[in-house]
Design an enzyme around this catalytic site. Structure first.
Site, PDB file in Angstrom:
ATOM      1  N   SER A  14      83.067  25.830  66.484  1.00 22.20           N
ATOM      2  CA  SER A  14      84.506  25.941  66.227  1.00 22.20           C
ATOM      3  C   SER A  14      84.905  25.466  64.829  1.00 22.20           C
ATOM      4  O   SER A  14      85.703  26.129  64.163  1.00 22.20           O
ATOM      5  CB  SER A  14      85.302  25.191  67.300  1.00 22.20           C
ATOM      6  OG  SER A  14      85.164  25.868  68.526  1.00 22.20           O
ATOM      7  N   LYS A  63      87.927  18.796  79.684  1.00 27.53           N
ATOM      8  CA  LYS A  63      88.879  19.903  79.881  1.00 27.53           C
ATOM      9  C   LYS A  63      89.871  19.642  81.021  1.00 27.53           C
ATOM     10  O   LYS A  63      91.024  20.038  80.930  1.00 27.53           O
ATOM     11  CB  LYS A  63      88.127  21.207  80.163  1.00 27.53           C
ATOM     12  CG  LYS A  63      87.429  21.776  78.940  1.00 27.53           C
ATOM     13  CD  LYS A  63      86.785  23.106  79.282  1.00 27.53           C
ATOM     14  CE  LYS A  63      85.945  23.641  78.159  1.00 27.53           C
ATOM     15  NZ  LYS A  63      85.302  24.908  78.493  1.00 27.53           N
ATOM     16  N   ASP A  99      90.828  30.209  77.145  1.00 22.30           N
ATOM     17  CA  ASP A  99      89.593  30.890  77.548  1.00 22.30           C
ATOM     18  C   ASP A  99      89.866  32.199  78.282  1.00 22.30           C
ATOM     19  O   ASP A  99      89.190  33.206  78.065  1.00 22.30           O
ATOM     20  CB  ASP A  99      88.748  29.992  78.459  1.00 22.30           C
ATOM     21  CG  ASP A  99      87.918  29.007  77.645  1.00 22.30           C
ATOM     22  OD1 ASP A  99      87.910  29.118  76.405  1.00 22.30           O
ATOM     23  OD2 ASP A  99      87.276  28.134  78.261  1.00 22.30           O
TER      24      ASP A  99
END
Ligand code: ATR
Length: 279
Positions: A14, A63, A99
């Site tokens: 990323s 997450k 996502d």
């Protein structure tokens, strides 16, 4: 400042794709990987607030754990039960899940696939599977069958999504015995959401030769670029794609949230591809 929190994060691509886009657009940002110990999440979020960070990505193992420490969640993050992107909006940290949108965009662009009315087989029942199932249900899938190594994890997911999407036919099947001709022949899309394939491992129980010629195979793994599952799809003449498109697409969504700018078309994917090919 932008960044990513997780453990480990040093392998993350990323920073590369975001910093490449920042530079190309001449924006005054920098994207930094922050390795956060698993017991340091609260302090990390407080630190990012105090330092005035614009936004950040969230990866394993935070997450779901980060959700209580944010001020607001997007409907997608709430639905999926996981946050992958946080954006500062005023004085609030707002959690998003990019996502699902990344997967749908990659399915459309890489496989010319639209989920409406489709019968889909999901391999795995972890965080990545949740994102995929949520997005595919919302996008109008007809049926979704989950095959997972640990059946109880799949059962949990099934119960959650059955309640949320009573219209979608949701079911389970056995990961080690995916050989029912009738079942496999009816499947329009297979999505691997597990890490199987990363070390050239494969699903011994899945017989790709029993699938119809129009079946698409999507593997979220992108290193290697061609997993054994994708090699089999290729050998059978099926359309297939790896997870690089999804990684780039969710990156584009996050980047636009943070900066209000769209990265140059294809740039994120191209730099990811170059990085994976070098490895
Ligand atoms: P992520 O957030 O990336 O989805 P996760 O929540 O840890 O990660 O989920 C990993 C998924 O990959 C799970 O479905 C896991 O199966 P279990 O529920 O049985 O643990 C699956 N998985 C990981 N390694 C696997 C392997 N060697 N064979 C089959 N499935 C595997």
């Amino acid at each position: 400042m932008l960044g990513i929190i997780g453990s480990p994060v040093t392998h993350s691509l990323s920073p590369l794709m975001h910093n490449t886009a920042i530079e190309a657009l001449g924006l005054d940002y920098v994207y930094v990987p922050f390795a956060v110990p698993s017991d340091g999440l609260i302090q990390a979020v407080q630190g990012l607030r105090t330092l005035g960070v614009t936004g950040f990505n969230v990866t394993i193992p935070f997450k779901t754990a980060i959700m209580p420490y944010l001020d607001k969640l997007s409907p997608e993050a709430e639905l999926i039960g996981a946050v992958t992107t946080v954006n500062r909006e005023g004085n609030s940290f707002v959690g998003y899940n990019t996502d699902g949108r990344g997967l749908l965009r990659s399915l459309a662009e890489d496989l010319d696939f639209a989920p409406q009315g489709a019968d889909i087989l999901i391999l795995g029942a972890g965080g990545a599977a949740r994102g995929a199932i949520g997005a595919l249900c919302e996008a109008g899938a007809e049926s979704i069958t989950i095959a997972n190594r640990t059946r109880t994890n799949a059962e949990e997911l099934l119960a959650r999504f059955k309640k949320l999407f009573p219209r979608v036919k949701l079911d389970l099947c056995d990961l080690v015995d995916l050989t029912s001709t009738d079942f496999l022949h009816g499947i329009d899309l297979v999505v691997n959401t597990t890490s199987v394939g990363m070390n050239n491992t494969s699903f011994a129980g899945l017989d790709v030769s029993l699938m119809k010629p129009s079946t698409r195979i999507y593997d979220m793994v992108y290193a290697p670029l061609e997993t054994p599952l994708l090699a089999e799809a290729k050998a059978r003449g099926l359309k297939y794609a790896n997870g690089l498109g999804m990684l780039a697409a969710q990156g584009e969504v996050a980047f636009a949230l943070w900066t209000g700018c769209k990265p140059p078309s294809g740039m994120m994917r191209d730099c990811l591809l170059a990085a994976v090919e070098v490895k």
